[in-house]
Scaffold this motif. Sequence first.
Motif, PDB file in Angstrom:
ATOM      1  N   LEU A 147       5.079 -11.214  -2.962  1.00 43.74           N
ATOM      2  CA  LEU A 147       3.636 -11.290  -3.232  1.00 43.74           C
ATOM      3  C   LEU A 147       3.318 -12.531  -4.063  1.00 43.74           C
ATOM      4  O   LEU A 147       3.960 -12.789  -5.084  1.00 43.74           O
ATOM      5  CB  LEU A 147       3.162 -10.043  -3.976  1.00 43.74           C
ATOM      6  CG  LEU A 147       3.099  -8.727  -3.173  1.00 43.74           C
ATOM      7  CD1 LEU A 147       2.642  -7.595  -4.077  1.00 43.74           C
ATOM      8  CD2 LEU A 147       2.162  -8.861  -1.988  1.00 43.74           C
ATOM      9  N   GLU A 169       0.828  -1.195   0.000  1.00 41.19           N
ATOM     10  CA  GLU A 169       0.000   0.000   0.000  1.00 41.19           C
ATOM     11  C   GLU A 169       0.872   1.259   0.000  1.00 41.19           C
ATOM     12  O   GLU A 169       1.872   1.338   0.702  1.00 41.19           O
ATOM     13  CB  GLU A 169      -0.918   0.028   1.238  1.00 41.19           C
ATOM     14  CG  GLU A 169      -1.986  -1.052   1.253  1.00 41.19           C
ATOM     15  CD  GLU A 169      -1.450  -2.405   1.702  1.00 41.19           C
ATOM     16  OE1 GLU A 169      -0.260  -2.454   2.108  1.00 41.19           O
ATOM     17  OE2 GLU A 169      -2.176  -3.406   1.613  1.00 41.19           O
ATOM     18  N   HIS A 183       0.055 -13.243  -5.276  1.00 38.36           N
ATOM     19  CA  HIS A 183      -0.896 -12.813  -6.301  1.00 38.36           C
ATOM     20  C   HIS A 183      -0.671 -11.342  -6.607  1.00 38.36           C
ATOM     21  O   HIS A 183      -0.524 -10.516  -5.702  1.00 38.36           O
ATOM     22  CB  HIS A 183      -2.335 -13.024  -5.830  1.00 38.36           C
ATOM     23  CG  HIS A 183      -2.631 -14.450  -5.476  1.00 38.36           C
ATOM     24  ND1 HIS A 183      -2.660 -15.456  -6.423  1.00 38.36           N
ATOM     25  CD2 HIS A 183      -2.879 -15.040  -4.268  1.00 38.36           C
ATOM     26  CE1 HIS A 183      -2.932 -16.612  -5.832  1.00 38.36           C
ATOM     27  NE2 HIS A 183      -3.066 -16.382  -4.518  1.00 38.36           N
ATOM     28  N   LYS A 184      -0.682 -11.037  -7.881  1.00 39.43           N
ATOM     29  CA  LYS A 184      -0.448  -9.656  -8.294  1.00 39.43           C
ATOM     30  C   LYS A 184      -1.738  -8.847  -8.139  1.00 39.43           C
ATOM     31  O   LYS A 184      -2.770  -9.213  -8.698  1.00 39.43           O
ATOM     32  CB  LYS A 184       0.025  -9.635  -9.744  1.00 39.43           C
ATOM     33  CG  LYS A 184       0.369  -8.240 -10.232  1.00 39.43           C
ATOM     34  CD  LYS A 184       1.006  -8.304 -11.600  1.00 39.43           C
ATOM     35  CE  LYS A 184       1.346  -6.924 -12.095  1.00 39.43           C
ATOM     36  NZ  LYS A 184       2.011  -6.955 -13.387  1.00 39.43           N
ATOM     37  N   PRO A 185      -1.682  -7.740  -7.388  1.00 39.29           N
ATOM     38  CA  PRO A 185      -2.886  -6.921  -7.236  1.00 39.29           C
ATOM     39  C   PRO A 185      -3.139  -6.087  -8.488  1.00 39.29           C
ATOM     40  O   PRO A 185      -2.291  -6.003  -9.385  1.00 39.29           O
ATOM     41  CB  PRO A 185      -2.529  -6.030  -6.046  1.00 39.29           C
ATOM     42  CG  PRO A 185      -1.039  -5.920  -6.114  1.00 39.29           C
ATOM     43  CD  PRO A 185      -0.536  -7.221  -6.652  1.00 39.29           C
ATOM     44  N   ASP A 186      -4.310  -5.482  -8.566  1.00 36.68           N
ATOM     45  CA  ASP A 186      -4.585  -4.543  -9.653  1.00 36.68           C
ATOM     46  C   ASP A 186      -3.649  -3.351  -9.517  1.00 36.68           C
ATOM     47  O   ASP A 186      -3.380  -2.865  -8.421  1.00 36.68           O
ATOM     48  CB  ASP A 186      -6.046  -4.064  -9.572  1.00 36.68           C
ATOM     49  CG  ASP A 186      -7.019  -5.198  -9.862  1.00 36.68           C
ATOM     50  OD1 ASP A 186      -6.626  -6.142 -10.583  1.00 36.68           O
ATOM     51  OD2 ASP A 186      -8.154  -5.140  -9.346  1.00 36.68           O
ATOM     52  N   TRP A 187      -3.174  -2.842 -10.650  1.00 35.81           N
ATOM     53  CA  TRP A 187      -2.250  -1.714 -10.588  1.00 35.81           C
ATOM     54  C   TRP A 187      -2.456  -0.789 -11.772  1.00 35.81           C
ATOM     55  O   TRP A 187      -2.943  -1.172 -12.828  1.00 35.81           O
ATOM     56  CB  TRP A 187      -0.802  -2.206 -10.516  1.00 35.81           C
ATOM     57  CG  TRP A 187      -0.394  -3.116 -11.638  1.00 35.81           C
ATOM     58  CD1 TRP A 187      -0.646  -4.442 -11.741  1.00 35.81           C
ATOM     59  CD2 TRP A 187       0.335  -2.759 -12.829  1.00 35.81           C
ATOM     60  NE1 TRP A 187      -0.138  -4.966 -12.905  1.00 35.81           N
ATOM     61  CE2 TRP A 187       0.476  -3.942 -13.590  1.00 35.81           C
ATOM     62  CE3 TRP A 187       0.875  -1.565 -13.310  1.00 35.81           C
ATOM     63  CZ2 TRP A 187       1.134  -3.959 -14.821  1.00 35.81           C
ATOM     64  CZ3 TRP A 187       1.541  -1.586 -14.528  1.00 35.81           C
ATOM     65  CH2 TRP A 187       1.666  -2.775 -15.271  1.00 35.81           C
TER      66      TRP A 187
END
Length: 718
Positions: free
Chosen positions: A113, A71, A115-119
């Motif tokens: 990480l 974050e 899982h790759k988060p939305d970016w």
Amino acid sequence: MVTIITGTTKKPASSEMLKRFFHRHNELDGYLYIGYPIIGTVEGAYPIDGLWISPDIGLVAFNLIEGKKYEGYQEVQDDCANKIESKLKGYRELVKRRKLCVEINVITFAPALVHKPDWDEDYPLCVDDSDLKKQIDTLSWDNNDYYEKLVSVLQAISTIRKGKKRRETTDPESRGTKLRNLEDSIANLDNQQSRAVIETVEGVQRIRGLAGSGKTIVLALKAAYLHAQHPDWKIAVTFNTRSLKGQFRQLINTFYIEQTSEEPDWENLNIIHAWGAPGGGERNGMYYMFCSVNNVEYYDFMAAKGKFGANDPFGEACNKALSDAKEFSPQYDAVLVDEAQDFSPAFLRLCYEMLRSPKRLVYAYDELQNLRSQSLPSPEEIFGLSEDGTPKVRFKPFEDGQPQQDIILEKCYRNSRPALVTAHALGFGVYRKPPAPKESGLVQMFDQSSLWHDIGYEVADGSLKDGEKVVLKRTNQSSPVFLENHSDIDDLIMVKSFKTKEEQDAWVAMEIKKNLNEDELRPDDIIVINPDPLTTKRMVAPIRSLLFQQGIQSHTAGVDTAPDIFFSENNDSVAFTGIFRAKGNEAAMVYIINAQTCFGSYFDLAKLRNQLFTAITRSKAWVRVLGVGGQMDGLIAEYQEVKKHNFTLDFIYPTQSQRDHMNIVNRDMSEAEKAKIKRSKENIASLIKELESGSVFLEDIGEDKVERLLSLLKSKEE
């Protein structure tokens, strides 16, 4: 292929994953820095996690995430890009009009990480190798003409070598102007020095090089770099020559402010002498602190000399402290030791035991401060064995991408090629006239011939093998040409003899006046060295008196100044010194007076030649070797041979037995040993005379003693 330079980092796991990515992708090019640069901001030091400079892509800054919390990474990327842009815009060569000509990209790399988060596409976030490669493939740089300039800017690290203040000169041909141009040419650190500053080993690291190769500067910058990266660490910088203290403080302070825009925290960054004494503050020292925290007996110099003898009182005091300590109480996170060649291994072991794990010890030394041999044993020998019988310290073979444990600084930036070769020729006695027909004129020689390559020589002719003729020359790589092109040979080096000491002293005073009034040199550009430290105060007094009459200020370092001060604080006074305080210091113009004392001696000849070698290598532009009488004429004859051989070293490499012989004949001895040998010689001379006259017969001596004497003489012939 990407060259990886590994500094210190608070994100070791993600840094290692990033390095592995570049190892696997040999098709990529450029330089990757871990934990560098550090950018000064109004909020304080801002270290960049990783920085890749590529001829195809430009500049990529990596924001590394060690765990799984990502974050706010967008703000971090903005901060990173803005701070790098601000730093690079300070370099005119990277800017056209108001536009920075370097492409700046920022990528967040979070390998932990799953899982790759939305970016957001404007804020790339990568979690694995394939992800990172895809992102890199989207980048390009049309303006790669600026690549070499960008590399130069980032590798320079510091313009620390420039003079303390800008030189104001009016005559384009004056010495002052030549010196300013020299300082500008060597202002930036070279690639190897830069790596030595940044690369941080979690353990022991060794830095070797000639006088003038930048060891002290590298060590000071390394201390400042570690302090900027880890302000909470307790770091010590320690050394032997007390006059280095002010130099270290100035170098560290300048670099730290340059990189971070802040002053160092001197509570956590200690610059302390090796020995030390009670009283605290400036009197503190590494050995004294060790004794205090480990509750063992402390010895000052006189007590140590009385207890252990004059040969190595400090080393023996350190040995006793180590053996008496029941258990060690570590005080530091990193210790950096300069002038390690001046210490016995016991002091390095003491520094090692003052460290918390992982024992970050960096020690720098001059391979040739002692011309006879490699000055320190291997790390395995120095630091000893663990309880399981394995060496506590072992240098691993260099691996690409890993910080170097053993760094050699090959280039000499202080001495010109002619000055350095002259120093070696006179120091070793390469062109010295043999004292007897069958003997060599050499005073001393390396046991390991490979050291000649390590210090920047190459074989021009012959072979570096025992008993073989060899011609050694310095290369343009190890001795940059610009160090000698500014002046004629006869101005770079002058070796001059006088009939009397009074003539010598008057000439020196007159030349110094000319240096200051006509040559546009400053008082702190000049050092006058008397090789014998015991006679310095008396020997320099007449020259200082002549200068005083001319209104020129001078001081004798460590006598008229505090022990930690070499040059005067206002740089308005010419420094006079003995050889010990001269070590570690340098000046543009060096006058070596009474050099005849280094030509020949029945005792300590290697020590005297080392004094001359060290004195000559204090000069970063011009050197004057001056003396009186026939012995000085002998030194001049040796120098003329150096010059005739076009500043190469032409000699027959001595065999092991010859090296052993010269090491015995020219060894350093205490006064008691000298007196004992003198008495023995007188007794032998008296016995020979009595045998020849017939007042004593061989039978009077005894058959057993005669046989033993004949046996000794026969073994010597063999």
